[in-house]
Motif scaffolding. Structure first.
Motif, PDB file in Angstrom:
ATOM      1  N   LEU A  51       0.831  -1.206   0.000  1.00  0.00           N
ATOM      2  CA  LEU A  51       0.000   0.000   0.000  1.00  0.00           C
ATOM      3  C   LEU A  51       0.865   1.256   0.000  1.00  0.00           C
ATOM      4  N   ALA A  52       1.957   1.218   0.768  1.00  0.00           N
ATOM      5  CA  ALA A  52       2.834   2.381   0.856  1.00  0.00           C
ATOM      6  C   ALA A  52       3.451   2.728  -0.489  1.00  0.00           C
ATOM      7  N   GLU A  53       3.582   1.730  -1.343  1.00  0.00           N
ATOM      8  CA  GLU A  53       4.195   1.955  -2.659  1.00  0.00           C
ATOM      9  C   GLU A  53       3.191   2.415  -3.709  1.00  0.00           C
ATOM     10  N   ARG A  54       1.912   2.329  -3.381  1.00  0.00           N
ATOM     11  CA  ARG A  54       0.889   2.719  -4.354  1.00  0.00           C
ATOM     12  C   ARG A  54       0.562   4.202  -4.240  1.00  0.00           C
ATOM     13  N   PRO A  55       0.250   4.852  -5.341  1.00  0.00           N
ATOM     14  CA  PRO A  55      -0.145   6.268  -5.280  1.00  0.00           C
ATOM     15  C   PRO A  55      -1.345   6.450  -4.352  1.00  0.00           C
ATOM     16  N   GLY A  56      -1.238   7.354  -3.415  1.00  0.00           N
ATOM     17  CA  GLY A  56      -2.334   7.621  -2.486  1.00  0.00           C
ATOM     18  C   GLY A  56      -2.489   6.582  -1.396  1.00  0.00           C
ATOM     19  N   GLY A  57      -1.542   5.674  -1.277  1.00  0.00           N
ATOM     20  CA  GLY A  57      -1.700   4.582  -0.312  1.00  0.00           C
ATOM     21  C   GLY A  57      -0.982   4.764   1.006  1.00  0.00           C
ATOM     22  N   THR A  58      -0.272   5.876   1.193  1.00  0.00           N
ATOM     23  CA  THR A  58       0.519   6.071   2.415  1.00  0.00           C
ATOM     24  C   THR A  58      -0.338   6.046   3.669  1.00  0.00           C
ATOM     25  N   GLY A  59      -1.462   6.750   3.641  1.00  0.00           N
ATOM     26  CA  GLY A  59      -2.326   6.815   4.820  1.00  0.00           C
ATOM     27  C   GLY A  59      -2.866   5.450   5.206  1.00  0.00           C
ATOM     28  N   ALA A  60      -3.317   4.672   4.226  1.00  0.00           N
ATOM     29  CA  ALA A  60      -3.841   3.327   4.497  1.00  0.00           C
ATOM     30  C   ALA A  60      -2.743   2.428   5.034  1.00  0.00           C
ATOM     31  N   ALA A  61      -1.531   2.576   4.482  1.00  0.00           N
ATOM     32  CA  ALA A  61      -0.399   1.768   4.944  1.00  0.00           C
ATOM     33  C   ALA A  61      -0.069   2.092   6.395  1.00  0.00           C
ATOM     34  N   GLU A  62      -0.078   3.368   6.733  1.00  0.00           N
ATOM     35  CA  GLU A  62       0.239   3.771   8.104  1.00  0.00           C
ATOM     36  C   GLU A  62      -0.824   3.291   9.085  1.00  0.00           C
ATOM     37  N   ARG A  63      -2.077   3.382   8.668  1.00  0.00           N
ATOM     38  CA  ARG A  63      -3.150   2.908   9.554  1.00  0.00           C
ATOM     39  C   ARG A  63      -3.048   1.408   9.768  1.00  0.00           C
ATOM     40  N   LEU A  64      -2.779   0.657   8.710  1.00  0.00           N
ATOM     41  CA  LEU A  64      -2.643  -0.795   8.840  1.00  0.00           C
ATOM     42  C   LEU A  64      -1.467  -1.133   9.753  1.00  0.00           C
ATOM     43  N   THR A  65      -0.379  -0.398   9.637  1.00  0.00           N
ATOM     44  CA  THR A  65       0.780  -0.622  10.505  1.00  0.00           C
ATOM     45  C   THR A  65       0.429  -0.361  11.955  1.00  0.00           C
ATOM     46  N   ARG A  66      -0.354   0.675  12.216  1.00  0.00           N
ATOM     47  CA  ARG A  66      -0.779   0.975  13.602  1.00  0.00           C
ATOM     48  C   ARG A  66      -1.686  -0.125  14.141  1.00  0.00           C
ATOM     49  N   ILE A  67      -2.583  -0.614  13.298  1.00  0.00           N
ATOM     50  CA  ILE A  67      -3.489  -1.699  13.715  1.00  0.00           C
ATOM     51  C   ILE A  67      -2.667  -2.914  14.133  1.00  0.00           C
ATOM     52  N   LEU A  68      -1.669  -3.248  13.332  1.00  0.00           N
ATOM     53  CA  LEU A  68      -0.835  -4.421  13.638  1.00  0.00           C
ATOM     54  C   LEU A  68      -0.022  -4.193  14.905  1.00  0.00           C
ATOM     55  N   ALA A  69       0.463  -2.979  15.104  1.00  0.00           N
ATOM     56  CA  ALA A  69       1.225  -2.677  16.304  1.00  0.00           C
ATOM     57  C   ALA A  69       0.342  -2.799  17.547  1.00  0.00           C
ATOM     58  N   ASP A  70      -0.890  -2.323  17.446  1.00  0.00           N
ATOM     59  CA  ASP A  70      -1.826  -2.423  18.574  1.00  0.00           C
ATOM     60  C   ASP A  70      -2.211  -3.856  18.865  1.00  0.00           C
ATOM     61  N   ALA A  71      -2.251  -4.671  17.810  1.00  0.00           N
ATOM     62  CA  ALA A  71      -2.670  -6.072  17.978  1.00  0.00           C
ATOM     63  C   ALA A  71      -1.549  -6.958  18.490  1.00  0.00           C
ATOM     64  N   ALA A  72      -0.316  -6.470  18.407  1.00  0.00           N
ATOM     65  CA  ALA A  72       0.855  -7.287  18.806  1.00  0.00           C
ATOM     66  C   ALA A  72       0.865  -7.545  20.313  1.00  0.00           C
TER      67      ALA A  72
END
Length: 214
Positions: free
Chosen positions: A193-214
Motif C-alpha cells: 500500500l505504501a508503494e501505491r499512489p495515495g496509499g501512504t495513509g492506508a499503509a500507516e493505519r494498517l501498521t498501527r493496527i498491527l502494532a496495537d494487535a501485537a
C-alpha cells in the motif's frame, strides 16, 4: 480434530419447523453436514474453525426458519468470513461460500425471513471476491482486508471496521498457531500500500493496527 459430537450439524429432519414455516432446509443442511464431516477429517486445525462456522450457520438457520423475522447471531456473522476462508483446499472454500447462497435461497422461498436472507447474501457477496483472491494465492486475512480498501478520490483508505476485524481475526488465528503468518502477510500488504499512489495513509493505519494487535 477434536470430537465435535456435542455440536453436530442439525440433521435435515431437524428443519421440520422451518419446513412447516415454508423454508425447506433439508438439502442445505445435508450439504453442510457432508462438508463438515470432510473438514473434520482434515489434519489442519484451521479446518476445524471453518467447520465450527458451518455448524453455527446450520443451527441458526434452523432457528431462523422457525421464527419469522429472526436473524443470525452477530458474533457468528462477525467471525464467519475468516473461518469460511480458512480451509486449505480452494474447493472447500468455494463450497463453504456456496452454503451461504443455498441457505439464503431456502429461507427466501416463503418470503418471511427478509432480514436473515439479506444477512447471508451480504456476507456471501463480500466473500466472492475474497475467495478469488485466495485462489490467486493471497492469505485469507489479506484477502478480506483488501476488500475493505476504499479509493476515496485517489486516496486509499481502510474502512472503519478494518481494525476490529483484523484484531478478531488474529485472536482467532492465534488459537490454531497461525497468527504470526497472518501478521507477516499483513505487513507485506502495508508495504504494498505504501508503494501505491495515495496509499501512504492506508499503509500507516494498517501498521498501527498491527502494532496495537501485537
Amino acid at each position: 480434530m477434536t470430537d465435535q459430537g456435542s455440536s453436530a450439524v442439525p440433521a435435515p429432519g431437524a428443519a421440520a419447523a422451518g419446513t412447516a414455516a415454508g423454508a425447506d432446509l433439508g438439502k442445505p443442511l445435508a450439504d453442510i453436514a457432508a462438508l463438515v464431516a470432510e473438514l473434520d477429517r482434515e489434519p489442519d486445525r484451521s479446518a476445524e474453525l471453518a467447520a465450527e462456522a458451518l455448524r453455527g450457520l446450520a443451527e441458526d438457520s434452523v432457528r431462523v426458519a422457525g421464527e419469522p423475522g429472526a436473524g443470525y447471531r452477530p458474533a457468528l456473522l462477525g467471525s464467519a468470513p475468516l473461518r469460511l476462508m480458512l480451509p486449505a483446499s480452494y474447493d472447500q472454500v468455494r463450497r463453504c461460500v456456496m452454503t451461504l447462497f443455498d441457505l439464503a435461497n431456502a429461507l427466501a422461498a416463503p418470503d418471511t425471513h427478509p432480514d436473515a436472507v439479506a444477512q447471508l447474501q451480504t456476507l456471501a457477496t463480500r466473500l466472492l471476491p475474497a475467495m478469488e483472491a485466495i485462489r490467486a494465492g493471497l492469505h485469507p486475512v489479506v484477502a478480506l482486508t483488501a476488500m475493505r480498501i476504499e479509493d476515496q478520490q485517489g486516496t486509499l483508505a481502510l474502512d472503519p471496521g478494518t481494525g476490529d476485524e483484523i484484531r478478531t481475526s488474529l485472536r482467532l488465528l492465534d488459537t490454531v498457531g497461525q497468527s504470526a503468518e497472518a501478521i507477516a502477510a499483513l505487513e507485506l500488504l502495508a508495504e504494498h500500500l505504501a508503494e501505491r499512489p495515495g496509499g501512504t495513509g492506508a499503509a500507516e493505519r494498517l501498521t498501527r493496527i498491527l502494532a496495537d494487535a501485537a
